[in-house]
Scaffold this motif. Structure first.
Motif, mmCIF file in Angstrom:
data_model
loop_
_atom_site.group_PDB
_atom_site.id
_atom_site.type_symbol
_atom_site.label_atom_id
_atom_site.label_comp_id
_atom_site.label_asym_id
_atom_site.label_seq_id
_atom_site.Cartn_x
_atom_site.Cartn_y
_atom_site.Cartn_z
ATOM 1 N N LEU A 111 0.844 -1.186 0.000
ATOM 2 C CA LEU A 111 0.000 0.000 0.000
ATOM 3 C C LEU A 111 0.883 1.241 0.000
ATOM 4 O O LEU A 111 1.246 1.772 1.050
ATOM 5 N N PRO A 112 1.299 1.688 -1.183
ATOM 6 C CA PRO A 112 2.038 2.960 -1.236
ATOM 7 C C PRO A 112 1.063 4.122 -1.292
ATOM 8 O O PRO A 112 0.004 4.021 -1.888
ATOM 9 N N THR B 87 3.325 -3.295 3.752
ATOM 10 C CA THR B 87 3.464 -4.530 2.976
ATOM 11 C C THR B 87 2.905 -5.697 3.773
ATOM 12 O O THR B 87 2.703 -5.612 5.001
ATOM 13 N N GLY B 88 2.656 -6.812 3.068
ATOM 14 C CA GLY B 88 2.165 -7.996 3.755
ATOM 15 C C GLY B 88 1.678 -9.031 2.768
ATOM 16 O O GLY B 88 1.906 -8.933 1.562
ATOM 17 N N VAL C 119 3.647 -2.290 8.845
ATOM 18 C CA VAL C 119 3.734 -0.865 8.540
ATOM 19 C C VAL C 119 5.213 -0.502 8.555
ATOM 20 O O VAL C 119 5.829 -0.428 9.624
ATOM 21 N N GLU C 120 5.778 -0.275 7.371
ATOM 22 C CA GLU C 120 7.202 0.045 7.282
ATOM 23 C C GLU C 120 7.464 1.503 7.601
ATOM 24 O O GLU C 120 8.424 1.840 8.299
ATOM 25 N N HIS D 156 6.099 0.678 13.888
ATOM 26 C CA HIS D 156 6.594 0.423 12.546
ATOM 27 C C HIS D 156 7.516 -0.792 12.541
ATOM 28 O O HIS D 156 8.175 -1.113 13.540
ATOM 29 N N ASN D 157 7.512 -1.488 11.380
ATOM 30 C CA ASN D 157 8.338 -2.693 11.180
ATOM 31 C C ASN D 157 7.988 -3.822 12.148
ATOM 32 O O ASN D 157 8.814 -4.688 12.415
#
Length: 304
Positions: free
Chosen positions: A160-161, A171-172, A190-191, A235-236
Motif C-alpha cells: 500500500l504505497p 506490505t504484507g 507498517v514500514e 513500525h516494522n
C-alpha cells in the motif's frame, strides 16, 4: 390440531447426495380422514435487480424469472386416517436423482439481489363438503452445501504505497483462496507512515452479478469489517491477520450463466485526521482522502 415437520438433523444442513429424513408429527383431538400426505422438496435461485443497481428501463423488470433447482414430490402416506392423539409419520426423500446434473444445484445463499433457497412443503388433502382443501401445509427451509476436494489455499502479497510528505509504505500477504470453515489469514507490516495511523481494518465485500437481457448488472456490498489494529501501530512490526467469515452472509464463489456471486477482501488503513472524524469508515459514499486501501479478489471454497 398442530403439525410439526421435524428433520433428523437439527442444523438442517445437507449435501446434494444425501437424503432428507425426518418425521411429520401430527397432534389432533379426533381422528381425521385424508386422501394422502405428500412431501415436496422445492428449490430455486431468485434474482432481482433493484433500481439503484440498474438504469431506469432495467428497474421496471424487477424480479427476474427464478431458476429452478429441484422440485420433487413423494407420497409419505396413502389415503387413510390419522388417529386421535399424537401420530409420527416418518419420511425420506432424495434431494438429487442420480441422472440429474450436479451443476444445476447451488449452495443456499441470501444476498442483496440473489437468493438461493431450498425448502420442504408438507401437504395433506381431505374431502369435506364435496370440495378439496389443503389440511396441512408446513414449510421448513434447509441449507444445502457442497464439498471441494481440490482445495489449495492461495496467498497474495500486497503493498500500500501512498503519496504522503515523509513517506508511507505497508506490505504484507493475505490468503485469496480460503475455506468457508476457516479464517482469512495473513500478515501485515507498517514500514513507514509520516501521518499517524488511526486504525487498520480488513473488509469483506460481496459482488453479485445478474444477467438482465444483454446487460450484466453488478452490485458490490460491504459484508463485514474486522479491525486488526487500533491507533498508531509500531513500525516494522508484523501484525497477524485473522478474520472469521460470517456463516450466513457467505457462500462458495459461484460463477453461473445467468448470475454470479463473488467476494473481495480489502486492507484499509485510516489515518488520524479531522476529516476522518466526520464520516463513518463503512460509508462508501464519502470522500476517502484519509484512507489507503488495497482490494484483492477472494475465492471462497467449501471443504470438509
Amino acid at each position: 390440531m398442530s403439525v410439526e415437520l421435524k428433520l433428523s438433523r437439527s442444523n438442517r444442513i445437507y449435501r446434494p447426495s444425501e437424503a432428507l429424513e425426518g418425521k411429520i408429527i401430527v397432534k389432533t383431538q379426533s381422528s381425521i380422514s385424508h386422501y394422502g400426505i405428500r412431501l415436496t422438496v422445492k428449490g430455486s435461485v431468485n434474482l432481482q435487480v433493484r433500481g439503484g443497481s440498474a438504469g431506469v428501463v432495467e428497474s421496471f423488470y424487477g424480479v427476474i424469472k427464478p431458476i429452478p433447482i429441484v422440485n420433487r414430490t413423494i407420497e409419505v402416506k396413502s389415503s387413510g386416517k390419522i388417529g386421535s392423539g399424537t401420530s409420527e409419520i416418518p419420511f425420506s426423500v432424495n434431494l438429487r436423482q442420480r441422472d440429474e446434473n450436479l451443476e444445476r444445484f447451488y449452495e443456499t445463499f441470501h444476498g442483496a439481489n440473489i437468493s438461493i433457497q431450498i425448502y420442504l412443503v408438507d401437504t395433506c388433502i381431505n374431502h369435506y363438503q364435496q370440495q378439496w382443501s389443503s389440511l396441512l401445509k408446513v414449510i421448513k427451509k434447509i441449507q444445502l452445501i457442497f464439498n471441494n476436494n481440490h482445495f489449495l489455499q492461495r496467498w497474495q502479497s500486497f503493498t500500500l504505497p501512498k503519496t504522503l510528505k515523509g513517506g508511507f509504505r505497508v506490505t504484507g500477504k493475505i490468503s485469496t483462496q480460503c475455506s468457508l470453515s476457516g479464517p482469512i489469514s495473513g500478515e501485515l507490516t507498517v514500514e513507514t507512515s509520516a501521518v499517524p495511523i488511526h486504525s487498520i481494518d480488513i473488509q469483506l465485500f460481496r459482488v453479485e452479478s445478474v444477467l438482465l437481457g444483454e446487460k450484466i448488472v453488478t452490485e458490490t456490498s460491504l459484508v463485514q469489517t474486522t479491525q486488526i489494529a487500533d491507533g498508531d501501530v509500531c513500525h516494522n512490526l508484523t501484525l497477524p491477520i485473522y478474520v472469521i467469515l460470517p456463516r450466513l452472509l457467505t457462500c462458495p464463489t459461484t460463477l453461473a450463466g445467468p448470475f454470479s456471486v463473488e467476494f473481495k477482501v480489502a486492507i484499509v488503513i485510516s489515518f488520524q485526521s479531522e476529516l476522518s472524524k466526520l464520516h463513518k469508515k463503512s460509508d462508501a459514499k464519502t470522500p476517502r482522502l484519509w484512507l489507503a486501501m488495497e482490494t484483492l479478489l477472494l475465492e471462497l471454497v467449501r471443504t470438509k
